[in-house]
Design a protein around this motif. Structure first.
Motif, PDB file in Angstrom:
ATOM      1  N   UNK A 261       0.828  -1.210   0.000  1.00 57.01           N
ATOM      2  CA  UNK A 261       0.000   0.000   0.000  1.00 57.01           C
ATOM      3  C   UNK A 261       0.864   1.262   0.000  1.00 57.01           C
ATOM      4  N   UNK A 262       0.576   2.226  -0.855  1.00 58.54           N
ATOM      5  CA  UNK A 262       1.176   3.558  -0.698  1.00 58.54           C
ATOM      6  C   UNK A 262       0.710   4.163   0.624  1.00 58.54           C
ATOM      7  N   UNK A 263       1.445   5.159   1.117  1.00 55.17           N
ATOM      8  CA  UNK A 263       1.162   5.707   2.441  1.00 55.17           C
ATOM      9  C   UNK A 263      -0.258   6.269   2.565  1.00 55.17           C
ATOM     10  N   UNK A 264      -0.724   7.138   1.623  1.00 53.66           N
ATOM     11  CA  UNK A 264      -2.093   7.653   1.777  1.00 53.66           C
ATOM     12  C   UNK A 264      -3.149   6.546   1.765  1.00 53.66           C
ATOM     13  N   UNK A 265      -2.954   5.545   0.922  1.00 56.34           N
ATOM     14  CA  UNK A 265      -3.903   4.434   0.859  1.00 56.34           C
ATOM     15  C   UNK A 265      -3.877   3.641   2.165  1.00 56.34           C
TER      16      UNK A 265
ATOM     17  N   UNK B 239      13.070  15.775   4.516  1.00 57.28           N
ATOM     18  CA  UNK B 239      11.758  15.148   4.350  1.00 57.28           C
ATOM     19  C   UNK B 239      11.226  14.644   5.690  1.00 57.28           C
ATOM     20  N   UNK B 240      12.113  14.128   6.531  1.00 58.92           N
ATOM     21  CA  UNK B 240      11.713  13.631   7.843  1.00 58.92           C
ATOM     22  C   UNK B 240      11.157  14.763   8.704  1.00 58.92           C
TER      23      UNK B 240
ATOM     24  N   UNK C 169      11.811   7.522   0.782  1.00 54.05           N
ATOM     25  CA  UNK C 169      13.240   7.828   0.695  1.00 54.05           C
ATOM     26  C   UNK C 169      14.030   6.917   1.629  1.00 54.05           C
ATOM     27  N   UNK C 170      13.506   6.693   2.829  1.00 58.99           N
ATOM     28  CA  UNK C 170      14.189   5.831   3.790  1.00 58.99           C
ATOM     29  C   UNK C 170      14.327   4.410   3.265  1.00 58.99           C
ATOM     30  N   UNK C 171      13.365   3.975   2.479  1.00 61.71           N
ATOM     31  CA  UNK C 171      13.417   2.625   1.906  1.00 61.71           C
ATOM     32  C   UNK C 171      14.376   2.528   0.723  1.00 61.71           C
TER      33      UNK C 171
ATOM     34  N   UNK D 123       4.059  12.647   4.562  1.00 57.16           N
ATOM     35  CA  UNK D 123       4.832  11.581   5.180  1.00 57.16           C
ATOM     36  C   UNK D 123       5.397  10.626   4.135  1.00 57.16           C
ATOM     37  N   UNK D 124       4.647  10.418   3.059  1.00 59.84           N
ATOM     38  CA  UNK D 124       5.021   9.419   2.058  1.00 59.84           C
ATOM     39  C   UNK D 124       6.431   9.599   1.498  1.00 59.84           C
TER      40      UNK D 124
END
Length: 396
Positions: free
Chosen positions: A59-63, A316-317, A306-308, A300-301
């Motif tokens: 899942x993407x973050x918003x989803x 961004x954080x 980016x961290x992944x 947040x996404x």
């Protein structure tokens, strides 16, 4: 392995979870969501944010936050139980990966749940990295000794991620089975809300730990603000789910009323403009909370992705952390007011214990007590006025 579907087609699952929640409320509201937890495992909902190439739902973050709000609307206790699990799912995918991550990624992909325990009542400064729980070397091997509180979801998980101090005082963690000898779960959580989240004490009585169960925290400890923002926004998503159900309950109360007062504006409650206004205001607060959570999720996404992909991006954080804080400050008072106003549309019968409408306020108040809003607001104001830096902790 069960076929896993996208959030919209999980509606039957959420409906079953909601029906189980209502049934447990009707029976006194003292039983944990065991049926819901089985559904979560069966449908691998715990793998929602695990990348598809790793066997997850991707899942993407918003989803993901849409999914979470729907789950919280069905059962806020169940959604809260999974909070630490979803945080660990993110931690497992941060680059560079910690040794042993593949092992726990496989557990998540198969539907397993990994809870955790971090907070200690003995800590004077909440969110710090100095703990009394110890991972010590003995002649018989590594042993975990300590006592944790607010260990939400720990007793309902398959594994636990536990933070501790090593022999040299360095912060570390271990991941162990929840039922290992020496692990004791105390049912002592007595909060006014979120009562069935298992947020009580977990005791580690000289628990054996294998070398490959040690999970080093790495160089990013205290810097991974995006995961901290995820943990904070997660609470606000639960609040948004509660508000969605609150709005539905308020509308149902008015539809179900057969009596009114002699001095009411009209004889029919469903046509009473004052009652309709209150329901409309509650509905608007619920809509706003969901919209704010989703907006912050879009901020947040990029940080999580980016961290992944390449490692933690400080800019961004920071943006993600500020966005999550703004949501909390913005929705707390309107949410609590809405949860109180539901009684204004239901008449005296709405305050009956059997109606259980007080649960909405109690649950919201409990959620908002995580990281006091007054501190968040002060930091946001300092940023706006003075360009101040965020606190040196990922717990903000």
């Amino acid at each position: 392995m069960p076929v896993c579907l996208r959030p919209l087609t999980f509606r039957p699952v959420f409906a079953e979870i909601a029906a189980d929640y209502r049934a447990r409320l009707a029976e006194g509201g003292t039983e944990p969501p065991l049926r819901g937890l089985k559904l979560v495992r069966d449908h691998r909902l715990g793998a929602a944010r695990l990348a598809a190439e790793l066997g997850g739902l991707g899942y993407p973050v918003p989803e993901f936050f849409d999914h979470l709000i729907a789950l919280a609307a069905a059962d806020p206790d169940l959604a809260h139980i999974l909070r630490i699990h979803y945080s660990l799912v993110e931690e497992l995918q941060v680059k560079p990966q910690q040794p042993g991550s593949e092992r726990w990624i496989a557990v998540v992909a198969a539907g397993g749940l990994i809870g955790g325990a971090n907070a200690e009542k003995s800590q004077k400064s909440v969110g710090g990295n100095n703990r009394d729980t110890r991972l010590v070397s003995t002649a018989a091997g590594l042993r975990l000794r300590g006592r944790k509180f607010y260990s939400t979801g720990a007793q309902f998980s398959d594994y636990l991620r536990i933070t501790a101090q090593g022999d040299d005082g360095t912060p570390t963690a271990v991941v162990i089975p929840v039922d290992r000898a020496g692990v004791e779960h105390l049912d002592d959580w007595d909060g006014i809300g979120q009562r069935l989240t298992g947020s009580g004490t977990t005791v580690f009585n000289d628990v054996a730990v294998a070398a490959d169960e040690v999970f080093p925290l790495g160089a990013n400890i205290g810097l991974d603000r995006a995961r901290g923002a995820l943990m904070q926004l997660y609470l606000h998503a639960i609040a948004a789910g509660i508000l969605r159900t609150l709005a539905e309950d308020a509308a149902a109360l008015v539809r179900g009323r057969r009596r009114t007062y002699t001095f009411a504006a009209v004889d029919t409650p469903t046509a009473d403009p004052q009652l309709l206004q209150i329901v409309g205001e509650i509905d608007a607060v619920a809509y706003t909370a969901q919209a704010l959570v989703r907006s912050a999720a879009t901020e947040l996404a990029p940080a999580l992705e980016a961290a992944r992909s390449g490692g933690i991006n400080p800019e961004l954080e920071n943006q993600a952390s500020i966005a999550a804080a703004r949501v909390k400050v913005a929705i707390q008072e309107p949410a609590l007011r809405a949860a109180s106003r539901v009684f204004d549309v239901g008449g005296a019968s709405a305050i009956q214990e059997s109606a259980r409408l007080d649960r909405h306020w109690r649950n919201l108040r409990t959620l908002f007590s995580h990281n006091p809003t007054v501190y968040k607001a002060r930091v946001l104001g300092d940023i706006a006025v003075n360009g101040a830096a965020l606190p040196e902790t990922s717990f903000f």
